[in-house]
Design a protein around this motif. Structure first.
Motif, PDB file in Angstrom:
ATOM      1  N   SER A  11       2.335   1.868  -3.330  1.00 47.38           N
ATOM      2  CA  SER A  11       1.364   2.484  -4.224  1.00 47.38           C
ATOM      3  C   SER A  11       1.225   3.982  -3.929  1.00 47.38           C
ATOM      4  CB  SER A  11       0.023   1.757  -4.069  1.00 47.38           C
ATOM      5  OG  SER A  11      -0.978   2.421  -4.756  1.00 47.38           O
ATOM      6  N   ARG A  12       1.246   4.326  -2.650  1.00 46.84           N
ATOM      7  CA  ARG A  12       1.160   5.754  -2.305  1.00 46.84           C
ATOM      8  C   ARG A  12       2.398   6.502  -2.783  1.00 46.84           C
ATOM      9  NH1 ARG A  12       0.179   6.385   3.787  1.00 46.84           N
ATOM     10  NH2 ARG A  12       0.212   8.582   3.211  1.00 46.84           N
ATOM     11  N   GLU A  15       3.710  15.039 -12.898  1.00 45.99           N
ATOM     12  CA  GLU A  15       2.673  15.528 -13.820  1.00 45.99           C
ATOM     13  C   GLU A  15       2.498  17.034 -13.619  1.00 45.99           C
ATOM     14  OE1 GLU A  15       0.721  13.954 -16.158  1.00 45.99           O
ATOM     15  OE2 GLU A  15       1.498  11.925 -15.848  1.00 45.99           O
ATOM     16  N   ARG A  30       0.846  -1.196   0.000  1.00 42.93           N
ATOM     17  CA  ARG A  30       0.000   0.000   0.000  1.00 42.93           C
ATOM     18  C   ARG A  30       0.885   1.251   0.000  1.00 42.93           C
ATOM     19  NH1 ARG A  30      -5.215   0.238   2.216  1.00 42.93           N
ATOM     20  NH2 ARG A  30      -4.820  -1.540   3.558  1.00 42.93           N
ATOM     21  N   ARG A  33       4.103  10.411  -9.203  1.00 42.79           N
ATOM     22  CA  ARG A  33       3.409  10.719 -10.466  1.00 42.79           C
ATOM     23  C   ARG A  33       2.720  12.076 -10.387  1.00 42.79           C
ATOM     24  NH1 ARG A  33       2.711   6.352 -13.844  1.00 42.79           N
ATOM     25  NH2 ARG A  33       3.030   4.311 -12.891  1.00 42.79           N
ATOM     26  N   ALA A  34       2.044  12.329  -9.262  1.00 41.53           N
ATOM     27  CA  ALA A  34       1.310  13.589  -9.124  1.00 41.53           C
ATOM     28  C   ALA A  34       2.289  14.760  -9.204  1.00 41.53           C
ATOM     29  CB  ALA A  34       0.546  13.608  -7.799  1.00 41.53           C
ATOM     30  N   TYR A  35       3.417  14.630  -8.524  1.00 33.46           N
ATOM     31  CA  TYR A  35       4.402  15.711  -8.521  1.00 33.46           C
ATOM     32  C   TYR A  35       4.932  15.959  -9.933  1.00 33.46           C
ATOM     33  CZ  TYR A  35       8.666  18.328  -7.514  1.00 33.46           C
ATOM     34  OH  TYR A  35       9.656  19.274  -7.507  1.00 33.46           O
ATOM     35  N   ASP A  66       4.233  13.725   1.942  1.00 30.04           N
ATOM     36  CA  ASP A  66       2.935  13.097   1.651  1.00 30.04           C
ATOM     37  C   ASP A  66       2.768  11.758   2.375  1.00 30.04           C
ATOM     38  OD1 ASP A  66       2.383  15.104  -0.089  1.00 30.04           O
ATOM     39  OD2 ASP A  66       2.606  13.908  -1.933  1.00 30.04           O
ATOM     40  N   THR A 124       4.340   5.762  -5.480  1.00 31.72           N
ATOM     41  CA  THR A 124       4.303   6.023  -6.930  1.00 31.72           C
ATOM     42  C   THR A 124       3.216   7.059  -7.241  1.00 31.72           C
ATOM     43  OG1 THR A 124       2.981   4.017  -7.186  1.00 31.72           O
ATOM     44  CG2 THR A 124       5.285   3.859  -7.769  1.00 31.72           C
ATOM     45  N   HIS A 125       2.154   7.036  -6.462  1.00 30.28           N
ATOM     46  CA  HIS A 125       1.098   8.029  -6.694  1.00 30.28           C
ATOM     47  C   HIS A 125       1.619   9.445  -6.441  1.00 30.28           C
ATOM     48  CE1 HIS A 125      -2.880   9.738  -6.904  1.00 30.28           C
ATOM     49  NE2 HIS A 125      -2.615  10.388  -5.790  1.00 30.28           N
ATOM     50  N   SER A 126       2.329   9.612  -5.326  1.00 37.05           N
ATOM     51  CA  SER A 126       2.864  10.934  -4.988  1.00 37.05           C
ATOM     52  C   SER A 126       3.859  11.402  -6.052  1.00 37.05           C
ATOM     53  CB  SER A 126       3.538  10.881  -3.609  1.00 37.05           C
ATOM     54  OG  SER A 126       4.381  11.991  -3.413  1.00 37.05           O
ATOM     55  N   ASP A 160       4.143  10.961 -18.876  1.00 38.56           N
ATOM     56  CA  ASP A 160       4.399   9.531 -18.652  1.00 38.56           C
ATOM     57  C   ASP A 160       4.403   8.838 -20.012  1.00 38.56           C
ATOM     58  OD1 ASP A 160       4.395   6.888 -17.952  1.00 38.56           O
ATOM     59  OD2 ASP A 160       2.520   6.945 -16.825  1.00 38.56           O
TER      60      ASP A 160
END
Ligand code: ASP
Length: 593
Positions: free
Chosen positions: A144-145, A155, A141, A151-153, A260, A147-149, A161
């Protein structure tokens, strides 16, 4: 099918009806009342089934460990005295109205809370069961958080991507390639990418300007250390930037990520040159949580009557370094022997030491097998390392590389053994790497890769390649290299010069990466980037002990997957199609092979 995850239940839901789906973590029969600990991805909730609901009771009665159930019931407070404040759902329980067995389960190869009793092979073979453990789910989990952080940064910073091929040519990253035979081009092979390096550079030539990818990379290395043959990189490249810009962006990314995901504000990232890192810490990825430093004492040792020290002190490629450990005089002979064995792993032939019992007493106050050689210099030596009563000073004397590695590793080991850490997180940038490394072979090797830009001009590079520095940078955290990259060469003449220094002739260059060299002719912008090792980053952030713990389906040290039994044999038919004949039968032949 469900209204809530088990772990979401709490006192605010009392009297509400909920439907849960999950696995039987534990089942207890309390004289007519059945307690089921139901588990799903989010946690565990206690379910009570009593004989007043005969249908539900009958199903609960037949449920066993790891059966898959769906349960409808009402939430109530647990009776006084049976509450468990140590558990997120410990104040409540679910009184079941309906129990449905969605699937049965064979007796699992190990109980989840007894995973420590079986070897790692068993856990890897039944990885899908091992992954049911809450600690494993938590790590995935968090991954996943992360890679999410990231990616968001990225982007948000305008990075796109973009996927690059997995079936490709060998990339010159330096390790052995995984090869894939081509059926349509007989006798030809794809290589799985060791990194998307050349593709990301080509995307810059295309004008995509800012690229990132969470990319799988493959390196067929002998897995001595804690490595995996396939691993994941956060791969980044940008155009029209210099090192300040790309370091700024990626430092921001890591800072944001720690904020984050861990609610940690990382301290400032100091910059350190490679030369300084090697001198002070004996490592190009120094762990700055540890307040110990190597101190050069070559000048003092040139004339001592002790060859072990005077030899390296007078040699061009030698080094004599001291490492003072405050309070270390309490180390026992046995502990020092163990450290002597330890530095031996790095090639050190011994480990000299001085215990400072009472400085005021001069030589008398020191305890050491070597202090008799130090008459005359001992005060200067003690002053230089700042020795006080109760300290120990270790010494390394050998070729500079051996001393740095051995005493550098000892520094890290002592930091760990004596718990010397001064802070939780110590990031830094290491810069000004040498362009090339002389590993004793006929050719110089690129320290990073052959597309890294030097910080000098073509002529200086050609005249003195060994002294040339590169525009590479590594981000280091707590002694781990999180990521590394560089400003690239976008100029043909420079690229040719670097390849020449590396002894890579035109034919070899064209054969291996002619497409990149050609692309540089067509308006390549100045560009650079870096790649972070995602697995290692997750490992650091979760505090996992091995990289295998943060990868859902990892491979073993011998690069095998125990669950799928990969790599496996293939049928004679498949081999024939690929025009491949095995020189020897595989060791354990199966029927169809
Ligand atoms: N391709 C490099 C690596 O995998 C990273 C980079 O230079 O961006 O180490």
């Amino acid at each position: 099918m469900r209204s809530h995850y088990c772990g979401q239940l709490n006192e605010t839901l009392v009297d509400q009806e909920v439907t849960l789906c999950g696995w039987v973590h534990r089942r207890r029969d309390h004289g007519g009342v059945i307690f089921l600990d139901m588990r799903d991805r989010d946690g565990i909730a206690q379910v009570v089934v009593d004989p007043d609901t005969p249908d539900a009771f009958a199903h609960a009665d037949r449920a066993r460990s790891e059966y898959v159930l769906r349960i409808r019931g009402r939430i109530r407070l647990r009776p006084e005295g049976t509450q468990n404040p140590g558990m997120p759902t410990g104040m409540i329980e679910v009184l079941a109205k309906e129990v449905e067995v969605l699937n049965t389960a064979a007796t699992p190869p190990f109980q989840l809370d007894e995973h420590g009793k079986v070897g790692e092979e068993v856990r890897l073979k039944y990885r899908y069961i091992d992954l049911r453990r809450p600690e494993m789910i938590d790590k995935l989990r968090l991954r996943s958080r992360i890679t999410h952080s990231v990616r968001a940064y990225l982007e948000n910073e305008g990075f796109l991507d973009i996927e690059t091929p997995v079936l490709t040519r060998a990339t010159p990253e330096g390790a052995r390639d995984y090869l894939v035979p081509s059926r349509t081009h007989e006798g030809h092979f794809f290589a799985l990418p060791q990194s998307p390096q050349l593709f990301k550079q080509l995307l810059m030539v295309s004008g995509l300007d800012r690229y990132y990818q969470v990319a799988k990379c493959f390196r067929d290395e002998d897995l001595r250390a804690d490595r995996q043959p396939e691993f994941t990189q956060i791969d980044i490249e940008a155009s029209f930037i210099d090192e300040e810009a790309i370091m700024g962006i990626t430092e921001g990314m890591i800072r944001q990520l720690f904020h984050d995901v861990l609610d940690v504000e990382l301290p400032a990232f100091p910059r350190m040159t490679y030369a300084e890192a090697m001198r002070r810490y004996g490592s190009d990825k120094p762990d700055l949580r540890i307040p110990l430093e190597l101190v050069d004492v070559d000048d003092l040792m040139k004339d001592v009557d002790f060859k072990v020290f005077s030899g390296p002190a007078n040699a061009d490629d030698g080094r004599v370094a001291a490492l003072k450990v405050s309070g270390g005089a309490k180390l026992t002979r046995k502990e020092i022997d163990e450290y002597t064995r330890f530095v031996g792993i790095y090639g050190a032939k011994g480990l000299a030491w001085i215990k400072v019992n009472e400085r005021a007493k001069g030589l008398e106050g020191l305890q050491s097998p070597i202090v008799k050689f130090m008459d005359g210099i001992v005060e200067t030596l003690l002053d230089r390392v700042g020795a006080e009563d109760g300290d120990i000073i270790f010494f390394g004397a050998d070729k500079a590389r051996i001393v740095s590695e051995a005493i550098g590793a000892l520094r890290v080991r002592l930091g760990e053994d004596l718990d010397l850490y001064t802070q939780a997180w110590a990031p830094l940038w290491v810069v000004d790497f040498p362009m090339f490394e002389d590993d004793g072979g006929a050719r110089l090797q690129a320290l990073h890769h052959p597309f890294t830009a030097p910080s000098c001009d073509v002529e200086t590079l050609r005249n003195n390649p060994v002294e040339a520095l590169s525009r590479a940078y590594d981000m280091v955290l707590n002694g781990t290299e999180l990521g590394g990259g560089s400003i690239r060469i976008h100029d043909q003449a420079m690229q040719r010069a670097v390849l020449e220094v590396l002894g890579i002739g035109e034919d070899e260059a064209n054969e291996k990466f002619g497409f990149l060299l050609e692309a540089l002719k067509f308006g390549a912008p100045p560009h650079g980037g870096l790649a972070f090792g995602l697995d290692r980053l997750v490992m650091l952030m979760t505090g996992a002990r091995t990289i295998r713990e943060v990868i859902a389906f990892p491979k073993t040290q011998s690069a095998a997957d125990l669950m799928t039994d990969a790599p496996g044999e293939v049928s004679a038919e498949q081999l024939k199609e690929l025009n491949i004949r095995l020189r020897q039968k595989p060791k354990v032949a199966t029927d169809e092979a």
